[in-house]
Design an enzyme around this catalytic site. Structure first.
Site, mmCIF file in Angstrom:
data_model
loop_
_atom_site.group_PDB
_atom_site.id
_atom_site.type_symbol
_atom_site.label_atom_id
_atom_site.label_comp_id
_atom_site.label_asym_id
_atom_site.label_seq_id
_atom_site.Cartn_x
_atom_site.Cartn_y
_atom_site.Cartn_z
ATOM 1 N N LYS A 36 59.760 69.006 1.947
ATOM 2 C CA LYS A 36 61.888 68.627 2.331
ATOM 3 C C LYS A 36 61.459 68.931 3.754
ATOM 4 C CE LYS A 36 63.009 73.578 1.372
ATOM 5 N NZ LYS A 36 63.806 74.414 0.833
ATOM 6 N N HIS A 62 62.389 93.939 6.911
ATOM 7 C CA HIS A 62 61.572 94.406 8.510
ATOM 8 C C HIS A 62 62.990 95.644 9.008
ATOM 9 C CE1 HIS A 62 60.539 93.897 11.687
ATOM 10 N NE2 HIS A 62 58.795 93.058 11.985
ATOM 11 N N GLY A 104 51.382 87.755 15.328
ATOM 12 C CA GLY A 104 50.223 87.924 15.304
ATOM 13 C C GLY A 104 49.304 87.630 13.457
ATOM 14 N N GLY A 154 52.043 76.989 6.958
ATOM 15 C CA GLY A 154 50.558 77.573 7.514
ATOM 16 C C GLY A 154 49.772 76.833 6.505
ATOM 17 N N LEU A 203 49.929 85.431 7.766
ATOM 18 C CA LEU A 203 49.482 84.330 8.561
ATOM 19 C C LEU A 203 47.465 84.174 7.954
ATOM 20 C CD1 LEU A 203 51.528 83.804 12.056
ATOM 21 C CD2 LEU A 203 52.055 83.039 9.642
ATOM 22 N N HIS A 240 58.595 77.297 8.278
ATOM 23 C CA HIS A 240 59.381 78.606 9.069
ATOM 24 C C HIS A 240 58.030 79.368 9.429
ATOM 25 C CE1 HIS A 240 62.174 81.182 9.803
ATOM 26 N NE2 HIS A 240 61.691 82.672 9.108
ATOM 27 N N GLU A 281 57.337 92.951 15.431
ATOM 28 C CA GLU A 281 56.788 94.183 16.111
ATOM 29 C C GLU A 281 55.830 93.855 16.776
ATOM 30 O OE1 GLU A 281 55.852 95.587 11.675
ATOM 31 O OE2 GLU A 281 53.402 96.743 12.024
ATOM 32 N N ALA A 340 56.963 82.448 13.313
ATOM 33 C CA ALA A 340 55.952 84.020 13.132
ATOM 34 C C ALA A 340 56.088 84.110 14.667
ATOM 35 C CB ALA A 340 54.865 84.215 12.510
ATOM 36 N N GLY A 397 52.025 94.290 8.525
ATOM 37 C CA GLY A 397 52.833 93.445 9.508
ATOM 38 C C GLY A 397 51.533 92.686 9.753
ATOM 39 N N ASN A 399 49.405 90.194 8.371
ATOM 40 C CA ASN A 399 48.210 90.426 7.355
ATOM 41 C C ASN A 399 48.752 88.660 6.618
ATOM 42 O OD1 ASN A 399 46.232 91.569 7.205
ATOM 43 N ND2 ASN A 399 46.964 93.039 5.663
ATOM 44 N N PHE A 417 48.895 96.960 15.243
ATOM 45 C CA PHE A 417 49.876 96.544 14.472
ATOM 46 C C PHE A 417 50.577 97.930 13.408
ATOM 47 C CE2 PHE A 417 52.345 91.881 13.335
ATOM 48 C CZ PHE A 417 52.701 92.194 14.521
ATOM 49 N N GLN A 437 59.525 92.487 1.418
ATOM 50 C CA GLN A 437 59.518 93.427 2.407
ATOM 51 C C GLN A 437 61.175 93.542 3.283
ATOM 52 O OE1 GLN A 437 57.003 92.393 5.926
ATOM 53 N NE2 GLN A 437 56.083 94.578 5.080
HETATM 54 C C1 LIG Z 1 60.143 85.256 11.464
HETATM 55 C C2 LIG Z 1 59.187 85.279 10.889
HETATM 56 C C3 LIG Z 1 58.102 86.203 11.346
HETATM 57 C C4 LIG Z 1 57.020 86.292 11.191
HETATM 58 N N1 LIG Z 1 55.943 87.033 11.805
HETATM 59 C C5 LIG Z 1 55.031 87.039 11.408
HETATM 60 C C6 LIG Z 1 53.364 87.432 11.996
HETATM 61 O O1 LIG Z 1 53.686 87.106 12.864
HETATM 62 N N2 LIG Z 1 52.209 87.826 11.360
HETATM 63 C C7 LIG Z 1 52.838 87.140 10.073
HETATM 64 O O2 LIG Z 1 51.402 87.744 9.557
HETATM 65 N N3 LIG Z 1 53.329 87.197 9.854
HETATM 66 C C8 LIG Z 1 54.925 86.707 9.952
HETATM 67 N N4 LIG Z 1 55.565 86.279 8.862
HETATM 68 C C9 LIG Z 1 55.812 85.938 7.254
HETATM 69 C C10 LIG Z 1 54.661 84.377 7.477
HETATM 70 O O3 LIG Z 1 54.902 83.857 8.886
HETATM 71 C C11 LIG Z 1 55.157 83.567 6.369
HETATM 72 O O4 LIG Z 1 54.811 85.040 5.297
HETATM 73 C C12 LIG Z 1 54.433 82.823 6.255
HETATM 74 O O5 LIG Z 1 54.577 81.971 7.502
HETATM 75 C C13 LIG Z 1 54.927 81.768 5.277
HETATM 76 O O6 LIG Z 1 54.351 80.315 5.323
HETATM 77 P P1 LIG Z 1 53.978 79.531 3.647
HETATM 78 O O7 LIG Z 1 53.339 78.342 4.869
HETATM 79 O O8 LIG Z 1 53.543 79.944 3.047
HETATM 80 O O9 LIG Z 1 54.975 78.937 3.979
HETATM 81 P P2 LIG Z 1 56.319 78.106 5.536
HETATM 82 O O10 LIG Z 1 55.922 78.296 6.755
HETATM 83 O O11 LIG Z 1 57.739 78.714 5.338
HETATM 84 O O12 LIG Z 1 56.449 76.323 4.937
HETATM 85 C C14 LIG Z 1 57.351 76.407 3.130
HETATM 86 C C15 LIG Z 1 56.992 74.836 3.343
HETATM 87 O O13 LIG Z 1 57.491 74.348 2.187
HETATM 88 C C16 LIG Z 1 58.127 72.759 2.243
HETATM 89 N N5 LIG Z 1 59.083 73.338 1.373
HETATM 90 C C17 LIG Z 1 59.444 74.516 0.696
HETATM 91 N N6 LIG Z 1 60.127 74.037 -0.579
HETATM 92 C C18 LIG Z 1 60.121 72.378 -0.910
HETATM 93 C C19 LIG Z 1 60.529 72.048 -2.116
HETATM 94 N N7 LIG Z 1 60.803 71.852 -3.153
HETATM 95 N N8 LIG Z 1 59.343 70.724 -1.691
HETATM 96 C C20 LIG Z 1 58.724 69.992 -0.707
HETATM 97 N N9 LIG Z 1 58.587 71.175 0.694
HETATM 98 C C21 LIG Z 1 59.091 72.542 0.324
HETATM 99 C C22 LIG Z 1 58.777 73.726 3.533
HETATM 100 O O14 LIG Z 1 59.314 72.400 3.851
HETATM 101 C C23 LIG Z 1 57.433 73.834 4.498
HETATM 102 O O15 LIG Z 1 56.676 72.966 5.000
HETATM 103 C C24 LIG Z 1 56.568 86.114 9.173
HETATM 104 C C25 LIG Z 1 57.785 85.756 9.383
HETATM 105 C C26 LIG Z 1 59.218 85.702 9.434
HETATM 106 C C27 LIG Z 1 60.043 85.661 8.677
#
Ligand SMILES: Cc1cc2nc3c(=O)[nH]c(=O)nc-3n(C[C@H](O)[C@H](O)[C@H](O)COP(=O)(O)OP(=O)(O)OC[C@H]3O[C@@H](n4cnc5c(N)ncnc54)[C@H](O)[C@@H]3O)c2cc1C
Length: 609
Positions: free
Chosen positions: A34, A235, A48, A13, A387, A41, A248, A45, A383, A385, A113, A233
């Site tokens: 990667k 959960h 919301g 995201g 996204l 990941h 949640e 999520a 929760g 916050n 939430f 955190q």
């Molecule tokens: C199961 C779950 C449910 C959740 N639900 C919610 C929710 O409902 N609402 C909310 O606000 N938050 C939620 N969260 C938290 C939130 O989803 C995450 O904090 C957020 O999506 C992380 O986004 P990001 O873009 O930082 O990382 P990610 O989406 O994890 O993306 C990381 C990216 O970095 C790349 N990457 C990593 N290392 C390297 C590298 N060395 N070289 C090249 N690429 C690399 C990966 O390929 C990936 O594309 C949830 C978390 C989890 C685990």
């Protein structure tokens, strides 16, 4: 060498949002990831995205809830910026086609939430992150933004001036997972790290196997400090056998927690007399573990989450995905029986220190999303916050890296922000073992050109990879497991000094073992053995930073509970824990929390729900 104005590392995201913003600012931007973007990941999520959209809600209320949720360790300029900008970001993704769940009258639905004083969590069923990724990836494709997918970034090209505040970042080194090619990604304007969380430092986690804290470790080793790493955190509702998350959203819709005596313990034992199951996550996680420790857990391990009373129609409409998860991973039919749940590692509040524009203290190096710490979640994230955070600060980081004018940041970064030295009684020497040389930094101070700096970093990386491939040594899995186990046992929801010290000793031994790690698969194509080996060093760095912060902070704040210090101690501890990697070992210092916001100064209060 691949050349662009802005390189965004990570396509979850935060990375997708940053890339779109940089592109809109007119930059030639590329994503290097990667994983394929939609496998990031963020896709996991469920619950919301918070934003004050309703006429009776306001950004001020959202900001207040976030500050209270942070246990007053969030920085007010970050929180206010976030709460003000979240609505426009949510409206933006809605315009890009995000299929939000809706009310009968067509307005976007918002559910309650934990810790929120108004129902402000927008969602798309229980697959919010999945839809968010697809919506933004579509925009990336539409704009023709270059995506280098399945390229693993292993180090940054940063100059080696003594003061990290004088350093510059010119790009990153990547390993093509498909072919084994190692090459440089040159960024004339900036590198944005958006590499996600570090849940793999623990063995019971909701995080994917890819969440190894790569960005945090690379930036830290390059000289950008990491902030508040002890705040992890846990959960309260993860499935006991796998760590898979039960959103949640279940409690938001009215799901109830019961102990083995079928008591609604959140009220029965006064853990949260007002909000009950919807108290903040740290509160609910501690309540569950207290129930287990006091003999009211089920099978001495978990509690029950019951949603049967919500009725089949509502469950299928809003929480269908949860039924599949409970059935597939636990063999439980959520329509007919309660689901077993226990706390699990979920989110890292701390991370790479950045300001409101996503900038680290290193010129040209940015971070956004879960790998960054701006800091708006402080000691505990609410929760829904994360996204909106990645939308707001991903967008700001991309825009700023591409030369956009966002004004002067109010949050200071780097060594100049230090207010006092840290002092902690470590049981072992932390940091690098051996000669102390740090393979991330190239010979920057003296290089003739930024391209040459990057070339040097590429050469260093080729040598490192060859050494790993040729060495017949310990398998990374052994080292990683040792770290994960000790972190889950010793640096979990309840933390005691002797346990944290034990974890630090184990991590030191893991570092020693890592000196002898080798890769048994010598192939150049999809060599996951090699990737996991490199990731494991990042896991060690992250775990060590979490444990040092946890040992240093002698108070109970948000997600950080210490047996000897069971209260928040504002006089001494209203400050951010900073770790800077100096000559291969961490230096601990503190910087003040900023409570003065855009419209008011926040007053720390007792946090009750
Ligand atoms: C199961 C779950 C449910 C959740 N639900 C919610 C929710 O409902 N609402 C909310 O606000 N938050 C939620 N969260 C938290 C939130 O989803 C995450 O904090 C957020 O999506 C992380 O986004 P990001 O873009 O930082 O990382 P990610 O989406 O994890 O993306 C990381 C990216 O970095 C790349 N990457 C990593 N290392 C390297 C590298 N060395 N070289 C090249 N690429 C690399 C990966 O390929 C990936 O594309 C949830 C978390 C989890 C685990």
């Amino acid at each position: 060498m691949y050349k662009h104005d802005v390189i965004v590392v990570g396509a979850g995201g935060a990375g997708l949002r940053a890339a779109i913003a940089a592109h809109e600012e007119g930059a030639d931007v590329a994503l290097v990831s990667k994983l394929h973007p939609v496998r990031s990941h963020t896709g996991a999520a469920e619950g919301g995205i918070n934003a004050a959209l309703h006429p009776e809600d306001s950004w001020e209320l959202h900001a207040y809830d976030t500050m209270k949720g942070s246990d007053y360790l969030g920085d007010a300029p970050a929180i206010d910026t976030f709460a003000k900008q979240a609505p426009e970001e949510v409206i933006q993704i809605e315009h890009w086609g995000m299929p939000f769940s809706r009310e009968e009258d067509g307005t976007v639905s918002q559910r309650p939430f934990g810790g929120m004083s108004h129902p402000r969590t927008t969602y798309a069923g229980a697959e919010t992150g999945h839809h968010l990724l697809h919506t933004m990836y579509e925009q990336v494709v539409k704009r023709g933004i270059e995506v280098y997918e399945e390229w693993y970034v292993t180090r940054l090209a940063v100059t080696d001036h003594d003061n990290p505040g004088d350093r510059e970042c010119y790009g990153a080194v990547g390993y093509d997972i498909k072919t084994g090619e190692i090459d440089g990604f040159y960024a004339s304007d900036g590198v944005v790290l958006a590499t996600g969380g570090n849940g793999q430092a623990f063995d019971h986690t909701t995080n994917a196997i890819a969440n190894t804290g790569d960005g945090q470790a690379m930036a830290y080793r390059a000289g950008a400090p990491v902030e508040d790493m002890e705040f992890v955190q846990f959960h309260p509702t993860t499935l006991p056998s796998t760590g898979v998350l039960i959103s949640e959203g279940v409690r938001g819709e009215g799901g109830i927690l019961y102990n083995s005596d079928e008591e609604r313990f959140m009220f029965e034992y006064g853990y949260a007399n007002n909000d009950g199951e919807l108290a903040s996550r740290d509160v609910v996680s501690r309540a569950e573990l207290t129930e287990v420790n006091e003999g009211r857990g089920i099978n001495d391990e978990y509690v029950d989450l019951d949603m049967r009373h919500l009725g089949e129609e509502r469950i299928l409409d809003r929480l269908e995905n949860i039924l599949h998860l409970a059935e597939d991973f636990e063999g439980v039919d959520g329509l007919d029986e309660p689901m077993p749940v226990k706390p699990g590692q979920h989110y890292q509040m701390g991370g790479i220190e950045v300001d409101e524009n996503g900038q680290t203290c290193i010129d040209g190096l940015y971070a956004a999303g879960e790998c960054a710490c701006v800091s708006m979640h402080g000691a505990n994230r609410l929760g829904g916050n994360a996204l909106p955070e990645l939308l707001v600060f991903g967008s700001r980081a991309g825009q700023h890296a591409a030369g956009g004018d966002l004004g002067e940041p109010e949050i200071p970064t780097g060594p100049g922000a230090q207010s006092e030295d840290g002092d902690v009684d470590l049981p072992v020497e932390p940091g690098t073992i051996g000669d102390g040389s740090d393979p991330v930094l190239a010979d920057g101070g003296a290089v003739a050109s930024p391209e040459q700096l990057l070339e040097t970093a590429v050469e260093n990386e080729r040598e490192r990879v060859e050494t790993l491939l040729e060495r017949d040594g310990v398998n990374h899995a052994e080292v990683r497991e040792r770290v994960q186990k000790t972190m889950t046992e010793n640096v979990n929801v309840f933390r005691e000094e002797s346990n944290i010290k034990e974890a630090l000793r184990d991590i030191r031994e893991a570092r020693e073992q890592y000196q002898h790690v080798g890769v048994s698969d010598s192939s150049r194509t999809y060599n996951t053995d090699l990737i996991h080996t490199i990731e494991t060093r990042h896991v060690i760095d992250n775990a060590e930073a979490i444990a040092i912060g946890a040992l240093a902070r002698e108070e109970f704040r948000g997600a950080h509970w210490r047996q000897q210090y069971q209260e928040r101690r504002d006089e001494e501890w209203l400050k951010h824990t900073m770790l800077a990697w100096n000559d291969g070992s961490p230096k601990l210092y503190y910087k003040p929390v900023i409570l003065e916001g855009h419209e008011k100064t926040y007053e720390p209060k007792v946090r009750s729900y």
